[in-house]
Write a protein that holds these residues in place. Structure first.
Motif, mmCIF file in Angstrom:
data_model
loop_
_atom_site.group_PDB
_atom_site.id
_atom_site.type_symbol
_atom_site.label_atom_id
_atom_site.label_comp_id
_atom_site.label_asym_id
_atom_site.label_seq_id
_atom_site.Cartn_x
_atom_site.Cartn_y
_atom_site.Cartn_z
ATOM 1 N N ASP A 62 0.836 -1.190 0.000
ATOM 2 C CA ASP A 62 0.000 0.000 0.000
ATOM 3 C C ASP A 62 0.875 1.246 0.000
ATOM 4 O OD1 ASP A 62 -1.838 1.971 0.312
ATOM 5 O OD2 ASP A 62 -2.501 1.378 2.303
ATOM 6 N N SER A 63 0.937 1.935 -1.131
ATOM 7 C CA SER A 63 1.818 3.092 -1.249
ATOM 8 C C SER A 63 1.270 4.314 -0.525
ATOM 9 C CB SER A 63 2.037 3.421 -2.731
ATOM 10 O OG SER A 63 0.799 3.718 -3.346
ATOM 11 N N THR A 64 0.026 4.256 -0.030
ATOM 12 C CA THR A 64 -0.566 5.417 0.636
ATOM 13 C C THR A 64 -0.320 5.397 2.143
ATOM 14 O OG1 THR A 64 -2.703 4.314 0.979
ATOM 15 C CG2 THR A 64 -2.374 5.458 -1.110
ATOM 16 N N PHE A 65 0.100 4.270 2.692
ATOM 17 C CA PHE A 65 0.299 4.159 4.134
ATOM 18 C C PHE A 65 1.674 4.687 4.517
ATOM 19 C CE2 PHE A 65 1.833 1.781 7.840
ATOM 20 C CZ PHE A 65 0.854 2.126 8.764
ATOM 21 N N VAL A 66 1.733 5.533 5.537
ATOM 22 C CA VAL A 66 2.990 6.119 5.995
ATOM 23 C C VAL A 66 3.152 5.842 7.480
ATOM 24 C CG1 VAL A 66 4.299 8.247 6.284
ATOM 25 C CG2 VAL A 66 2.892 7.932 4.243
ATOM 26 N N LEU A 67 4.304 5.303 7.850
ATOM 27 C CA LEU A 67 4.598 5.049 9.257
ATOM 28 C C LEU A 67 5.014 6.335 9.952
ATOM 29 C CD1 LEU A 67 6.539 1.694 8.837
ATOM 30 C CD2 LEU A 67 4.477 1.985 10.214
ATOM 31 N N THR A 68 4.614 6.466 11.230
ATOM 32 C CA THR A 68 4.970 7.629 12.041
ATOM 33 C C THR A 68 5.344 7.156 13.441
ATOM 34 O OG1 THR A 68 2.726 8.000 12.916
ATOM 35 C CG2 THR A 68 3.260 8.996 10.770
ATOM 36 N N GLU A 69 5.813 8.082 14.251
ATOM 37 C CA GLU A 69 6.114 7.763 15.643
ATOM 38 C C GLU A 69 4.856 7.301 16.377
ATOM 39 O OE1 GLU A 69 8.881 7.522 17.090
ATOM 40 O OE2 GLU A 69 10.320 8.641 15.897
ATOM 41 N N ASP A 70 3.702 7.788 15.960
ATOM 42 C CA ASP A 70 2.451 7.476 16.645
ATOM 43 C C ASP A 70 1.877 6.118 16.268
ATOM 44 O OD1 ASP A 70 2.462 9.913 18.003
ATOM 45 O OD2 ASP A 70 1.430 10.942 16.362
ATOM 46 N N ASN A 71 2.101 5.659 15.036
ATOM 47 C CA ASN A 71 1.439 4.420 14.628
ATOM 48 C C ASN A 71 2.364 3.226 14.411
ATOM 49 O OD1 ASN A 71 2.659 4.599 12.052
ATOM 50 N ND2 ASN A 71 0.883 5.568 11.125
ATOM 51 N N ALA A 72 3.684 3.430 14.449
ATOM 52 C CA ALA A 72 4.625 2.365 14.084
ATOM 53 C C ALA A 72 4.512 1.133 14.984
ATOM 54 C CB ALA A 72 6.055 2.898 14.089
ATOM 55 N N LYS A 148 12.567 6.959 -0.745
ATOM 56 C CA LYS A 148 11.936 5.779 -0.167
ATOM 57 C C LYS A 148 11.695 5.956 1.331
ATOM 58 C CE LYS A 148 14.802 2.729 -2.095
ATOM 59 N NZ LYS A 148 15.378 1.416 -2.514
ATOM 60 N N ARG A 149 12.628 6.556 2.021
ATOM 61 C CA ARG A 149 12.427 6.811 3.455
ATOM 62 C C ARG A 149 11.243 7.745 3.672
ATOM 63 N NH1 ARG A 149 17.840 7.039 7.155
ATOM 64 N NH2 ARG A 149 18.928 5.237 6.280
ATOM 65 N N SER A 150 11.143 8.752 2.843
ATOM 66 C CA SER A 150 10.043 9.709 2.964
ATOM 67 C C SER A 150 8.700 9.026 2.724
ATOM 68 C CB SER A 150 10.242 10.856 1.975
ATOM 69 O OG SER A 150 9.152 11.742 1.998
ATOM 70 N N GLU A 151 8.651 8.129 1.750
ATOM 71 C CA GLU A 151 7.401 7.449 1.418
ATOM 72 C C GLU A 151 7.006 6.419 2.471
ATOM 73 O OE1 GLU A 151 8.128 5.826 -2.429
ATOM 74 O OE2 GLU A 151 7.812 7.746 -3.482
ATOM 75 N N ILE A 152 7.980 5.731 3.066
ATOM 76 C CA ILE A 152 7.683 4.722 4.081
ATOM 77 C C ILE A 152 7.332 5.372 5.408
ATOM 78 C CG2 ILE A 152 8.653 2.814 5.434
ATOM 79 C CD1 ILE A 152 10.316 2.123 2.897
ATOM 80 N N GLY A 153 8.065 6.408 5.792
ATOM 81 C CA GLY A 153 7.737 7.135 7.014
ATOM 82 C C GLY A 153 8.932 7.354 7.916
ATOM 83 N N ARG A 154 8.707 8.179 8.920
ATOM 84 C CA ARG A 154 9.757 8.513 9.884
ATOM 85 C C ARG A 154 9.357 7.971 11.255
ATOM 86 N NH1 ARG A 154 12.156 14.612 11.050
ATOM 87 N NH2 ARG A 154 13.755 13.989 12.561
ATOM 88 N N TYR A 155 10.157 7.068 11.793
ATOM 89 C CA TYR A 155 9.815 6.418 13.057
ATOM 90 C C TYR A 155 11.063 5.763 13.639
ATOM 91 C CZ TYR A 155 9.959 2.137 10.233
ATOM 92 O OH TYR A 155 10.365 1.113 9.403
ATOM 93 N N LEU A 156 10.993 5.391 14.911
ATOM 94 C CA LEU A 156 12.062 4.656 15.582
ATOM 95 C C LEU A 156 11.458 3.421 16.235
ATOM 96 C CD1 LEU A 156 13.931 7.637 17.321
ATOM 97 C CD2 LEU A 156 14.621 6.460 15.233
ATOM 98 N N LEU A 157 12.309 2.471 16.596
ATOM 99 C CA LEU A 157 11.849 1.250 17.265
ATOM 100 C C LEU A 157 12.442 1.171 18.667
ATOM 101 C CD1 LEU A 157 12.202 -1.416 14.425
ATOM 102 C CD2 LEU A 157 10.109 -0.339 15.241
ATOM 103 N N PRO A 158 11.668 0.681 19.647
ATOM 104 C CA PRO A 158 12.201 0.529 21.002
ATOM 105 C C PRO A 158 13.203 -0.613 21.055
ATOM 106 C CG PRO A 158 10.034 -0.466 20.865
ATOM 107 C CD PRO A 158 10.273 0.227 19.544
#
Length: 247
Positions: A62-72, A148-158
């Motif tokens: 799904d090219s419309t879905f973007v990961l964020t700090e809130d939803n990752a 590609k990073r911009s399209e996938i989203g900006r987030y971190l992992l614990p």
């Protein structure tokens, strides 16, 4: 008079036929509504127990879905439920190797599989090589990787360092972000592989080991021996040509 009535009757029939034709044109579903339905089907909030391998693949595409700090975190919690694969083959400009990801490090495993399916690692580089220590990949100084990073989203992992895995030789682990990161959250787009024999155990507890090289360690060793500049960047670019999930 009779001729007039015949003409009026003909006009009335023609209007009725035209009206029926207009009604038939309205029967197909509204494209906007269909698009909205598809978007909702691929959204983050999946019903409990509804995650599956096919659903994971649909979301990954799904090219419309973007990961964020809130939803990752919520996203990867659902995404990992349907994952039945745990191996990724990386084909580089110096050969290929395969890593097996640990099932009980679910967020990092899911993240790596997701990025692989999105094609993120393709055409990135091993941008940091420290001899007899590690090789680090997943970055590149090109426009494609930034896009590609911009399209996938900006987030971190614990971090997930309490599963008992150590940084043995061949371990694949995730570096922490260097930007405003007191909790050592992981930078999801990059990874490093330990080359040290028997291992680099001073990394334990700070970085999340989430898999190991099971085939092609000789390629990893060869990458680790290339000539680098003062910033540990290889003098000749080493590309990850393709990353693919394997059974």
């Amino acid at each position: 008079m009779k001729s007039y009535l015949q003409i009026a009757s003909f006009v009335l029939c023609f209007v009725c036929l035209l009206s029926c034709g207009e009604q038939n044109k309205e029967k197909p579903s509204n494209p906007t509504e269909s698009k909205q339905a598809n978007t909702n089907a691929d959204s983050l909030s999946l019903p409990e127990g509804a995650a599956s391998e096919s659903a994971s693949e649909e979301t990954a595409a799904d090219s419309t879905f973007v990961l964020t700090e809130d939803n990752a975190i919520d996203f990867f919690f659902e995404y990992q439920k349907g994952l039945k694969v745990n191996k990724v083959k990386l084909t580089t400009s110096m050969g290929s190797f395969t890593v097996q990801l640990y099932d009980n490090v679910p967020y990092h495993k899911a993240n790596f599989i997701y990025l692989t399916r999105k094609g993120y690692f393709n055409n990135t580089m091993f941008h940091r090589v420290v001899k007899d220590f590690i090789i680090q990949g997943g970055n590149a100084d090109n426009v494609e990787t930034a896009r590609k990073r911009s399209e996938i989203g900006r987030y971190l992992l614990p971090p997930d360092t309490r599963k008992g895995y150590r940084h043995d030789r061949g371990t694949i682990s995730m570096p922490s972000s260097e930007i405003n990161n007191p909790h050592m959250l992981a930078s999801p787009y990059e990874f490093f592989i330990v080359v040290t024999n028997p291992g680099s155990y001073h990394l334990d507890g700070d970085y999340t080991a989430f898999g190991k090289v099971i085939e092609g360690m000789d390629v990893v060793d060869a990458i680790n021996q290339v000539e680098v500049d003062d910033g540990d960047w290889p003098m000749k670019n080493i590309y990850i040509k393709k990353a693919e999930v394997v059974q």
